[in-house]
Design a protein around this motif. Structure first.
Motif, PDB file in Angstrom:
ATOM      1  N   GLN A 120       0.836  -1.195   0.000  1.00  0.00           N
ATOM      2  CA  GLN A 120       0.000   0.000   0.000  1.00  0.00           C
ATOM      3  C   GLN A 120       0.874   1.250   0.000  1.00  0.00           C
ATOM      4  N   SER A 121       0.451   2.199  -0.800  1.00  0.00           N
ATOM      5  CA  SER A 121       1.219   3.456  -0.858  1.00  0.00           C
ATOM      6  C   SER A 121       1.000   4.278   0.414  1.00  0.00           C
ATOM      7  N   GLU A 122      -0.230   4.265   0.940  1.00  0.00           N
ATOM      8  CA  GLU A 122      -0.546   4.993   2.166  1.00  0.00           C
ATOM      9  C   GLU A 122      -1.300   4.044   3.105  1.00  0.00           C
ATOM     10  N   PRO A 123      -0.600   3.322   3.950  1.00  0.00           N
ATOM     11  CA  PRO A 123      -1.256   2.391   4.863  1.00  0.00           C
ATOM     12  C   PRO A 123      -2.198   3.137   5.811  1.00  0.00           C
ATOM     13  N   VAL A 124      -3.334   2.525   6.067  1.00  0.00           N
ATOM     14  CA  VAL A 124      -4.351   3.123   6.942  1.00  0.00           C
ATOM     15  C   VAL A 124      -4.182   2.542   8.361  1.00  0.00           C
ATOM     16  N   THR A 125      -4.244   3.431   9.354  1.00  0.00           N
ATOM     17  CA  THR A 125      -4.126   3.002  10.748  1.00  0.00           C
ATOM     18  C   THR A 125      -5.453   2.455  11.245  1.00  0.00           C
ATOM     19  N   SER A 126      -5.397   1.236  11.787  1.00  0.00           N
ATOM     20  CA  SER A 126      -6.586   0.609  12.350  1.00  0.00           C
ATOM     21  C   SER A 126      -6.663   0.962  13.840  1.00  0.00           C
ATOM     22  N   VAL A 127      -7.843   1.451  14.293  1.00  0.00           N
ATOM     23  CA  VAL A 127      -8.023   1.902  15.680  1.00  0.00           C
ATOM     24  C   VAL A 127      -9.080   1.043  16.355  1.00  0.00           C
ATOM     25  N   ASP A 128      -8.742   0.530  17.580  1.00  0.00           N
ATOM     26  CA  ASP A 128      -9.679  -0.261  18.385  1.00  0.00           C
ATOM     27  C   ASP A 128      -9.928   0.506  19.683  1.00  0.00           C
ATOM     28  N   THR A 129     -11.190   0.885  19.924  1.00  0.00           N
ATOM     29  CA  THR A 129     -11.516   1.683  21.120  1.00  0.00           C
ATOM     30  C   THR A 129     -12.080   0.841  22.257  1.00  0.00           C
ATOM     31  N   ASP A 130     -12.205  -0.473  22.069  1.00  0.00           N
ATOM     32  CA  ASP A 130     -12.668  -1.333  23.165  1.00  0.00           C
ATOM     33  C   ASP A 130     -11.538  -1.523  24.191  1.00  0.00           C
ATOM     34  N   PRO A 131     -11.844  -1.418  25.475  1.00  0.00           N
ATOM     35  CA  PRO A 131     -10.798  -1.605  26.498  1.00  0.00           C
ATOM     36  C   PRO A 131     -10.167  -2.989  26.407  1.00  0.00           C
ATOM     37  N   GLU A 132      -8.878  -3.012  26.381  1.00  0.00           N
ATOM     38  CA  GLU A 132      -8.122  -4.266  26.305  1.00  0.00           C
ATOM     39  C   GLU A 132      -7.286  -4.437  27.578  1.00  0.00           C
ATOM     40  N   THR A 133      -7.107  -5.714  27.984  1.00  0.00           N
ATOM     41  CA  THR A 133      -6.225  -5.976  29.137  1.00  0.00           C
ATOM     42  C   THR A 133      -4.798  -5.560  28.802  1.00  0.00           C
ATOM     43  N   VAL A 134      -4.362  -5.876  27.559  1.00  0.00           N
ATOM     44  CA  VAL A 134      -3.072  -5.415  27.044  1.00  0.00           C
ATOM     45  C   VAL A 134      -3.356  -4.649  25.750  1.00  0.00           C
ATOM     46  N   ALA A 135      -3.081  -3.383  25.750  1.00  0.00           N
ATOM     47  CA  ALA A 135      -3.284  -2.551  24.561  1.00  0.00           C
ATOM     48  C   ALA A 135      -2.009  -2.555  23.733  1.00  0.00           C
ATOM     49  N   THR A 136      -2.107  -3.024  22.467  1.00  0.00           N
ATOM     50  CA  THR A 136      -0.913  -3.207  21.631  1.00  0.00           C
ATOM     51  C   THR A 136      -1.005  -2.341  20.378  1.00  0.00           C
ATOM     52  N   TRP A 137       0.130  -1.714  20.048  1.00  0.00           N
ATOM     53  CA  TRP A 137       0.281  -0.936  18.822  1.00  0.00           C
ATOM     54  C   TRP A 137       1.289  -1.639  17.929  1.00  0.00           C
ATOM     55  N   ILE A 138       0.989  -1.633  16.601  1.00  0.00           N
ATOM     56  CA  ILE A 138       1.921  -2.195  15.616  1.00  0.00           C
ATOM     57  C   ILE A 138       2.568  -1.023  14.885  1.00  0.00           C
ATOM     58  N   GLN A 160       9.657   2.230   9.707  1.00  0.00           N
ATOM     59  CA  GLN A 160       9.723   3.648   9.379  1.00  0.00           C
ATOM     60  C   GLN A 160       8.986   4.513  10.408  1.00  0.00           C
ATOM     61  N   GLY A 161       8.390   3.882  11.436  1.00  0.00           N
ATOM     62  CA  GLY A 161       7.704   4.640  12.469  1.00  0.00           C
ATOM     63  C   GLY A 161       6.247   4.869  12.209  1.00  0.00           C
ATOM     64  N   LYS A 162       5.670   4.201  11.213  1.00  0.00           N
ATOM     65  CA  LYS A 162       4.264   4.343  10.888  1.00  0.00           C
ATOM     66  C   LYS A 162       3.445   3.392  11.747  1.00  0.00           C
ATOM     67  N   VAL A 163       2.421   3.913  12.441  1.00  0.00           N
ATOM     68  CA  VAL A 163       1.536   3.095  13.273  1.00  0.00           C
ATOM     69  C   VAL A 163       0.468   2.469  12.384  1.00  0.00           C
ATOM     70  N   LEU A 164       0.430   1.133  12.353  1.00  0.00           N
ATOM     71  CA  LEU A 164      -0.540   0.419  11.528  1.00  0.00           C
ATOM     72  C   LEU A 164      -1.805   0.058  12.303  1.00  0.00           C
ATOM     73  N   LYS A 165      -1.637  -0.258  13.614  1.00  0.00           N
ATOM     74  CA  LYS A 165      -2.774  -0.665  14.413  1.00  0.00           C
ATOM     75  C   LYS A 165      -2.540  -0.225  15.846  1.00  0.00           C
ATOM     76  N   LYS A 166      -3.621   0.275  16.432  1.00  0.00           N
ATOM     77  CA  LYS A 166      -3.461   0.709  17.817  1.00  0.00           C
ATOM     78  C   LYS A 166      -4.747   0.476  18.601  1.00  0.00           C
ATOM     79  N   ASP A 167      -4.566   0.091  19.884  1.00  0.00           N
ATOM     80  CA  ASP A 167      -5.656  -0.039  20.847  1.00  0.00           C
ATOM     81  C   ASP A 167      -5.688   1.250  21.667  1.00  0.00           C
TER      82      ASP A 167
END
Length: 441
Positions: free
Chosen positions: A83-101, A105-112
């Protein structure tokens, strides 16, 4: 050593009461300080151990999260390459462990965004952690606070076919364990005053019991001074009266008698001072030299020495030592002094034509020296007190002069060498002293 002592009421003066009270208060204060210090150390140690275990447990939970999500995260990063411009996936449900990918290059792909037990969003803290991360290739850990909630954040690098492609950033709330820790601390703080309420009377009782030997020592000191002054007063009075008589006497025969009496009183005072000196050194522990000695030889030598005194009173000395040498740890001079005290008493409180018997019994691990006489004996009511300083029965006072120090010295010598002394007596029949010591080979 078996011996009985007179029951005396322990009394103290006003100054001694104040001194003992100050000592008791200091004793209680030091005990309380020691107890409080131990409680603080235990509480601090418990908190440190709990925090360390809590942190390790939190790290293990995050590491398990990484184990489950690492393959998924690598696949997401691999898909982002197309992908030329990857889209960040956001999860707003409370997680026991919140993980970011995060990619290399420092681009956040997924975040809790939401974390259980942390009523705030994680954007600011996670972005700050990613920004401050010095080397993504190295796993890092940090504890931060969001709205006073402690959060553990950690990072883990990801590799695809040996090539570094990005990393995971996970957060875990330490609030549950922190709440448990606060509860534990509150329980400790609340229980401390209650424990002090329980400890105070116990401390008071222990301090009072600990001072009992001091009170008894003060009583013994007063008794000693009183008894010593009484023992010194009589011969000094006689000596003064004799000297005053000599000053006005002109008859040579009366002068000789007075001089003889003065010398007798002087000898008595010298012996009393010598015995008091020995007793003081024994009680202070300054006489403690021990060597391997032949007790059989000491018994034989002492029995021979006492015969000179016994012959003057027509007393027969019979000695039955062990056939073989018997050895023990002690000091020859002190053991000789012990035997001489017992033998001199056996001769002194005997009648002309009487007998004194010395017998040794080797019992293997111990040896007994038995000194018997057929003298005046000791009344049964006086037997428990014969080893007390300055104590003399009325019958003994009438029969012969003495200070009442000798048997006290003998008892201390026996005790010094881990022995035992016993006395059996019957009025008009005689007295038997039995001294036992452990032997060596």
């Amino acid at each position: 050593m078996k011996r009985a002592t007179r029951t005396q009421r322990v009394t103290v003066s006003l100054d001694e009461k104040r001194l003992l009270k100050r000592i008791q208060i200091r004793f209680m204060v030091w005990i309380l300080i020691a107890i409080v210090s131990v409680e603080i150390l235990l509480m601090g140690g418990t908190l440190l151990i709990f925090r360390k275990q809590r942190l390790e447990a939190a790290k293990q939970i995050i590491i398990q999260e990484w184990t489950h999500k690492s393959m998924e995260a690598i696949q997401d990063i691999q898909a982002s390459f197309k992908q030329s411009e990857p889209v960040t996936s956001v999860d707003t449900d409370p997680e026991t462990v919140a993980t970011w990918i995060v990619t290399a290059q420092g681009k956040v792909l997924k975040k809790d965004e939401a974390l259980a037990f942390a009523p705030v969003f994680l954007d600011t803290s996670m972005v700050s952690f990613i920004h401050d991360l010095q080397n993504p290739l190295v796993n890092s850990w940090v504890i931060t606070h969001i709205a006073n909630v402690p959060i553990l954040i950690g990072s883990r690098s990801l590799y695809l076919h040996g090539r570094y492609v990005g990393y995971l950033v996970s957060a875990y709330s330490l609030m549950p364990s922190e709440s448990a820790l606060q509860t534990l601390l509150q329980i400790d703080l609340m229980s401390s005053p209650m424990s002090l309420v329980i400890i105070l009377p116990i401390t008071y009782t222990l301090s009072k019991k600990s001072l009992s030997p001091v009170r008894r020592a003060l009583q013994r000191q007063r008794n000693f001074v009183s008894d010593a002054s009484h023992e010194f007063r009589t011969p000094l009075t006689i000596l003064r009266a004799t000297l005053e008589l000599m000053r006005d006497e002109s008859d040579p025969r009366n002068l000789d008698t007075a001089i003889h009496n003065a010398l007798e009183e002087t000898d008595y005072l010298s012996g009393l001072v010598a015995n008091l000196s020995v007793l003081a050194r024994l009680e202070s522990g300054t006489i403690s030299t021990t060597t391997r000695v032949n007790l059989t030889k000491i018994v034989c030598d002492t029995s021979e020495a006492i015969k000179k005194i016994a012959n003057q009173r027509e007393i027969t000395i019979t000695c039955h030592p062990c056939e073989l040498p018997v050895f023990m740890f002690g000091e020859p001079a002190r053991l000789r002094q012990l035997l001489m005290i017992l033998l001199e008493n056996a001769v002194k409180y005997n009648s002309p034509g009487g007998n004194v018997t010395i017998e040794m019994l080797d019992r293997g691990h111990s040896v007994s020296v038995i000194i018997s006489d057929n003298g005046i004996g000791i009344p049964e009511q006086d037997l428990p007190y014969v080893f007390d300083r300055f104590y003399r029965s009325g019958q003994a006072r009438q029969h012969a002069p003495g200070s009442g120090i000798g048997l006290a010295v003998a008892a201390w010598i026996v005790n010094l060498y881990r022995g035992r002394i016993e006395v059996v007596s019957q009025v008009g029949t005689g007295t038997t002293f039995t001294v036992s010591f452990p032997t060596v080979h």
